[in-house]
Design an enzyme around this catalytic site. Structure first.
Site: not given
Ligand code: URA
Length: 240
Positions: A106
């Site tokens: 993310d």
């Molecule tokens: N899980 C999440 O919620 N975000 C990420 O970036 C990776 C795994």
């Protein structure tokens, strides 16, 4: 491909004689996978090693594999009109190699992100069937408990009907804010945030620290990258 002497590999580009390669290596100007190689007689696989002379990477290696220590604020995409992508953290010369991120983090997640242009291996590493574990360090608002660990191990059901595979939650500290390692073998959209939110513990910080056997190189400052070594790429291949 079979290993060849460094002077042979570099002389075959037509840019240097073997004698010149020897001198460049002696002066520490030839690097393989980022480390200076002082002996022109040392052998490498020209398709697997990332060889550079005077900081200029030579395109002998068939595929490029990069470890990036992703900072928050960058999208795991190759292009996006809405903001900076992780590719913006690489120099122009690497941006031209058609690299893409191996899976997504993310925008606000930090840590280990691999970039490559080797599609088949990248996709194999991401397949849930291959069971390549990804480990994350998380901080959450709220107290994590052993019950949360058991729920993760059983496989969390999310409100939208998604049934997650069994995952590991290891609590490092539990309080008003808790810290834990989370190990997943799949990578659904916002998965860890959704899993922890489903247990009443919203994520306040997330960092990926490991993928398979490959740990985030702590010598890499946030936002910096390095090439994977031949051994590291071979280990990734062995996983799939
Ligand atoms: N899980 C999440 O919620 N975000 C990420 O970036 C990776 C795994």
């Amino acid at each position: 491909m079979e290993k060849q002497r460094l002077d042979k590999i570099l002389a075959s580009t037509g840019r240097w004689s073997r004698r010149e390669v020897k001198e460049l290596a002696r002066r520490g100007l030839v690097t393989v996978d980022g480390a200076p190689v002082r002996s022109a007689e040392e052998k490498f696989d020209p398709e697997a090693a990332e060889i550079a002379v005077n900081g200029e990477a030579l395109c002998c290696r068939r595929y490029t594999w990069i470890m990036l220590n992703k900072p928050a604020g960058y999208l795991s995409a190759t292009e996006d009109g809405r903001g900076e992508t992780v590719l913006d953290l690489l120099p122009q010369e690497l941006q031209r190699r058609k690299l893409f991120p191996v899976g997504r983090l993310d925008k606000d997640t930090e840590g280990l992100l691999l970039l490559t242009n080797e599609g088949v291996l990248a996709h194999a590493l991401l397949s849930p069937k291959r069971h390549v574990d990804k480990v994350y360090y998380s901080r959450t608002a709220g107290r994590l408990t052993e019950e949360d660990c058991r729920a993760f191990a059983a496989g969390i059901s999310l409100g939208d009907g998604l049934q997650c595979l069994p995952a590991k939650l290891e609590i490092l500290s539990a309080g008003e804010e808790s810290e834990a390692y989370v190990t997943l073998r799949e990578g659904k959209f916002h998965q860890i945030k959704r899993m922890l939110a489903a247990r009443g513990n919203p994520v306040t910080y997330l960092e990926r620290i490991k993928m398979g056997n490959l740990a985030l190189d702590r010598k890499l400052p946030r936002g910096a990258y390095r090439f994977l070594t031949e051994e590291e790429i071979a280990e990734l291949r062995a996983l799939v």
